[in-house]
Design a protein around this motif. Structure first.
Motif, PDB file in Angstrom:
ATOM      1  N   GLY A  63       4.597   8.797   5.889  1.00  0.00           N
ATOM      2  CA  GLY A  63       5.448   8.416   4.766  1.00  0.00           C
ATOM      3  C   GLY A  63       6.894   8.865   4.951  1.00  0.00           C
ATOM      4  N   MET A  64       7.070  10.102   5.419  1.00  0.00           N
ATOM      5  CA  MET A  64       8.432  10.629   5.608  1.00  0.00           C
ATOM      6  C   MET A  64       9.194   9.772   6.614  1.00  0.00           C
ATOM      7  SD  MET A  64       8.879  13.493   3.732  1.00  0.00           S
ATOM      8  CE  MET A  64      10.134  14.553   4.423  1.00  0.00           C
ATOM      9  N   ALA A  65       8.553   9.484   7.735  1.00  0.00           N
ATOM     10  CA  ALA A  65       9.230   8.693   8.760  1.00  0.00           C
ATOM     11  C   ALA A  65       9.437   7.257   8.290  1.00  0.00           C
ATOM     12  CB  ALA A  65       8.428   8.726  10.061  1.00  0.00           C
ATOM     13  N   ALA A  66       8.419   6.699   7.628  1.00  0.00           N
ATOM     14  CA  ALA A  66       8.492   5.295   7.206  1.00  0.00           C
ATOM     15  C   ALA A  66       9.589   5.077   6.169  1.00  0.00           C
ATOM     16  CB  ALA A  66       7.145   4.843   6.647  1.00  0.00           C
ATOM     17  N   ARG A  67       9.834   6.068   5.306  1.00  0.00           N
ATOM     18  CA  ARG A  67      10.896   5.894   4.301  1.00  0.00           C
ATOM     19  C   ARG A  67      12.239   5.630   5.002  1.00  0.00           C
ATOM     20  NH1 ARG A  67      14.834   8.875   1.829  1.00  0.00           N
ATOM     21  NH2 ARG A  67      15.545   7.966  -0.144  1.00  0.00           N
ATOM     22  N   ASN A  68      12.482   6.335   6.089  1.00  0.00           N
ATOM     23  CA  ASN A  68      13.734   6.105   6.834  1.00  0.00           C
ATOM     24  C   ASN A  68      13.797   4.681   7.379  1.00  0.00           C
ATOM     25  OD1 ASN A  68      14.986   8.735   6.628  1.00  0.00           O
ATOM     26  ND2 ASN A  68      13.287   9.466   7.899  1.00  0.00           N
ATOM     27  N   ASP A  99      -1.612  -1.087  10.808  1.00  0.00           N
ATOM     28  CA  ASP A  99      -2.248  -0.990   9.502  1.00  0.00           C
ATOM     29  C   ASP A  99      -1.452  -1.740   8.430  1.00  0.00           C
ATOM     30  OD1 ASP A  99      -3.573  -0.225   7.188  1.00  0.00           O
ATOM     31  OD2 ASP A  99      -4.081   1.739   8.021  1.00  0.00           O
ATOM     32  N   PRO A 100      -1.683  -3.063   8.319  1.00  0.00           N
ATOM     33  CA  PRO A 100      -0.910  -3.871   7.365  1.00  0.00           C
ATOM     34  C   PRO A 100      -1.066  -3.405   5.920  1.00  0.00           C
ATOM     35  CG  PRO A 100      -2.337  -5.245   8.759  1.00  0.00           C
ATOM     36  CD  PRO A 100      -2.680  -3.836   9.058  1.00  0.00           C
ATOM     37  N   GLU A 101      -2.206  -2.796   5.615  1.00  0.00           N
ATOM     38  CA  GLU A 101      -2.443  -2.378   4.233  1.00  0.00           C
ATOM     39  C   GLU A 101      -1.477  -1.260   3.821  1.00  0.00           C
ATOM     40  OE1 GLU A 101      -6.270  -0.927   1.693  1.00  0.00           O
ATOM     41  OE2 GLU A 101      -6.639  -2.117   3.500  1.00  0.00           O
ATOM     42  N   ILE A 102      -1.386  -0.229   4.661  1.00  0.00           N
ATOM     43  CA  ILE A 102      -0.444   0.869   4.365  1.00  0.00           C
ATOM     44  C   ILE A 102       0.989   0.343   4.374  1.00  0.00           C
ATOM     45  CG2 ILE A 102       0.455   3.086   5.191  1.00  0.00           C
ATOM     46  CD1 ILE A 102      -2.231   3.810   6.168  1.00  0.00           C
ATOM     47  N   HIS A 103       1.269  -0.558   5.308  1.00  0.00           N
ATOM     48  CA  HIS A 103       2.601  -1.152   5.390  1.00  0.00           C
ATOM     49  C   HIS A 103       2.977  -1.795   4.062  1.00  0.00           C
ATOM     50  CE1 HIS A 103       5.361  -4.475   7.025  1.00  0.00           C
ATOM     51  NE2 HIS A 103       6.065  -3.360   6.957  1.00  0.00           N
ATOM     52  N   ARG A 104       2.046  -2.606   3.510  1.00  0.00           N
ATOM     53  CA  ARG A 104       2.313  -3.298   2.256  1.00  0.00           C
ATOM     54  C   ARG A 104       2.436  -2.302   1.105  1.00  0.00           C
ATOM     55  NH1 ARG A 104      -1.807  -6.732   2.513  1.00  0.00           N
ATOM     56  NH2 ARG A 104      -3.039  -5.360   1.177  1.00  0.00           N
ATOM     57  N   ASP A 105       1.546  -1.298   1.080  1.00  0.00           N
ATOM     58  CA  ASP A 105       1.593  -0.276   0.021  1.00  0.00           C
ATOM     59  C   ASP A 105       2.955   0.403  -0.033  1.00  0.00           C
ATOM     60  OD1 ASP A 105      -0.930  -0.791  -0.684  1.00  0.00           O
ATOM     61  OD2 ASP A 105      -1.813   1.079   0.084  1.00  0.00           O
ATOM     62  N   LEU A 106       3.446   0.814   1.137  1.00  0.00           N
ATOM     63  CA  LEU A 106       4.714   1.539   1.165  1.00  0.00           C
ATOM     64  C   LEU A 106       5.883   0.626   0.782  1.00  0.00           C
ATOM     65  CD1 LEU A 106       4.271   3.812   4.331  1.00  0.00           C
ATOM     66  CD2 LEU A 106       4.243   4.521   1.939  1.00  0.00           C
ATOM     67  N   GLU A 107       5.834  -0.607   1.232  1.00  0.00           N
ATOM     68  CA  GLU A 107       6.894  -1.557   0.856  1.00  0.00           C
ATOM     69  C   GLU A 107       6.934  -1.746  -0.653  1.00  0.00           C
ATOM     70  OE1 GLU A 107       7.891  -4.508   4.527  1.00  0.00           O
ATOM     71  OE2 GLU A 107       6.323  -5.198   3.175  1.00  0.00           O
ATOM     72  N   GLY A 111       9.862  -0.733  -3.009  1.00  0.00           N
ATOM     73  CA  GLY A 111      10.569  -1.968  -3.316  1.00  0.00           C
ATOM     74  C   GLY A 111      11.558  -2.360  -2.233  1.00  0.00           C
ATOM     75  N   ARG A 112      11.283  -1.953  -1.002  1.00  0.00           N
ATOM     76  CA  ARG A 112      12.175  -2.317   0.113  1.00  0.00           C
ATOM     77  C   ARG A 112      11.320  -2.774   1.284  1.00  0.00           C
ATOM     78  NH1 ARG A 112      14.494   2.834  -1.522  1.00  0.00           N
ATOM     79  NH2 ARG A 112      13.216   3.893   0.025  1.00  0.00           N
ATOM     80  N   PRO A 113      11.792  -3.748   2.039  1.00  0.00           N
ATOM     81  CA  PRO A 113      11.013  -4.158   3.210  1.00  0.00           C
ATOM     82  C   PRO A 113      11.076  -3.090   4.305  1.00  0.00           C
ATOM     83  CG  PRO A 113      13.108  -5.331   3.149  1.00  0.00           C
ATOM     84  CD  PRO A 113      13.051  -4.490   1.903  1.00  0.00           C
TER      85      PRO A 113
END
Lengths: 285, 199
Positions: A63-68, A99-107, A111-113
């Motif tokens: 999550g930390m890395a993905a937010r960036n 993991d498309p599911e986590i990808h979609r959840d985080l997006e 509210g950002r792609p």
């Protein structure tokens, strides 16, 4: 003054570049400016998670890395200078691809792609891929006579799960050779500097750091040049060998060769003052 | 077993008591699944241990740890110093002739040790990681002075390594004030997964 077209990149500094290694950040920005590479800092970036999040919670680390990644505007590569930040950012992207599911959840959560095709590259690679001609044309002071050990540390090109990604070994030598410096072989170039053990178990790290610096002394190098801010710090603060060598950030020698004049501000932050060496080689006054 | 042809001082790995009757491969199975690495390819060549910069601070070299894992010695493995001393430099993984990602296995073992709440052989290292995470939760970025301050408070090792800290302060390498992420709520939300339940 310059005939180059400006190239835009997103830039992720990370905690070390923003604080303990501010001199690396300043000198990299300086070099980038001379080369007309426009590094635009990610708006409201956060820590990449580092080995601490990786140790204690994989979801947190991701999550930390993905937010960036969600903060990076599309259409320009994301550049990092810290090898570990680069690793965690790329690792997160690789996880989200799988993991498309986590990808979609985080997006949805932010509210950002989160673009999965975003190019995430190290500053060294920016130079090699986007700026080799600029580099040759922009040499001003040069580094003639400087014998250096290229010290990559353990991360820049190694972690196996990023095995398909670019390998950087040799790039530091190639670039600095163009600038007139002489790479020295035969010393430790990618042995681990001790990482966080430098904070928790310094007595364990000191002999290892000494071995790295001693190997450079034996190979008759003038200095070590690192691609990693944490390595630079550990090699400086944990070395207690009789003969100590200056340890440069890669960005410092780069900016110096390109004619930067504000080096005093970087070098006073070093524990081993590199100025006597540079004066001896008549690279600075 | 260690190689009997080696001189004695190189054979000073403590010999764990292995009880074959109590073999339980659940940990081995879990590690294999979560790390995605099949370590049964290991033929004990010891490349991992020989290349590891930190092996002298470990109680078992990585190859011995793998063997213990295969023999179902779960507690010995999870309570070893080895998994915490590993800094994740991946030297072992890149040297393994059988392409076993040893560093990835260490990573999963640390995680399982924390999840199962076993006795941690290097509590100071876990304390350090937790202090880093506290800083990340509060600011979204690592505030190194705060981390080292609270780490010292936690481990009570006030005067060890004081000179290094002072040198770093003098060189302004430790920022007095933390820099903070503006959308800190987004960071706090990420911490719900692990942190909250554990405390």
């Amino acid at each position: 003054m310059s005939a180059h077209q400006q190239l835009d990149f997103s830039y992720f500094p990370g905690c070390s570049m923003a604080t303990t290694a501010a001199e690396s950040n300043t000198s990299m920005m300086k070099a980038a400016k001379i080369l007309d590479l426009n590094l635009i800092e990610l708006e409201d970036w956060n820590c990449c998670g580092s080995s601490s999040a990786q140790t204690l919670c994989k979801n947190l680390s991701l999550g930390m890395a993905a937010r960036n990644l969600s903060l990076a505007p599309p259409g320009r590569p994301l550049v990092a200078m810290c090898p570990r930040c680069l690793h965690y950012l790329r690792h997160a992207q690789a996880c989200l691809r799988k993991d498309p599911e986590i990808h979609r959840d985080l997006e949805e959560r932010w509210g950002r792609p989160i673009p999965l095709d975003l190019e995430i590259i190290h500053f060294l690679e920016v130079l090699v891929r986007y700026a080799p001609d600029r580099l040759k044309k922009s040499v001003k002071r040069g580094l003639k006579g400087l014998k250096f050990v290229p010290y990559y540390g353990c991360t820049v090109f190694r972690p196996p799960d990023l095995g398909q990604e670019k390998c950087y070994e040799g790039e530091m030598e190639n670039i600095l050779r163009v600038l007139g410096a002489e790479p020295i072989v035969g010393a430790y170039t990618h042995r681990c500097c001790g990482s966080f053990l430098s904070a928790t178990d310094p007595e364990l790290v000191t002999p290892l750091v000494n071995e790295i610096v001693d190997s450079a002394v034996l190979a008759e190098a003038h200095c070590l040049v690192t691609a990693c801010a944490m390595c630079q710090l550990n090699l400086e603060i944990r070395c207690n060998s009789l003969v100590r060598l200056p340890v440069f950030h890669f960005s410092e020698v780069l900016a110096l060769a390109l004619g930067a004049e504000d080096y005093e501000g970087w070098f006073i932050r070093h524990l081993v003052d590199p100025r006597p060496l540079l004066q001896k080689l008549a690279l600075v006054a | 077993m260690m190689n009997p042809s080696l001189p004695e001082e190189e054979n000073d790995v403590p010999m764990p008591v292995i009880k074959p009757g109590e073999r339980d491969r659940s940990l081995a199975e879990e590690v294999r699944k979560r790390s995605g690495t099949n370590f049964n390819r290991c033929f004990q060549c010891r490349s991992c241990g020989n290349g590891c910069p930190f092996v002298q601070a470990m109680d078992y070299p990585p190859n011995v740890l793998l063997r213990l894992l295969q023999y179902g010695q779960d507690q010995t493995v999870l309570e070893s110093k080895t998994i915490w001393v590993c800094a994740g430099c991946h030297t072992c993984s890149s040297q393994c002739p059988m392409a076993i990602d040893m560093a990835g296995i260490m990573d999963i073992l640390r995680l399982i040790a924390v999840e199962r709440g076993v006795a941690i052989a290097k509590p100071n290292i876990l304390d350090f990681h937790e202090e880093v995470l506290r800083s990340l939760e509060r600011y979204g970025r690592a505030h190194k002075l705060g981390i080292m301050w609270r780490y010292k408070l936690q481990t009570r090792r006030w005067f060890s390594d004081m000179d290094t800290g002072l040198k770093m302060l003098a060189k302004r390498k430790l920022e007095l004030r933390p820099s903070r992420v503006k959308a800190i709520k987004e960071i706090e939300d990420l911490f719900k997964c692990y942190w909250r339940e554990a405390k």
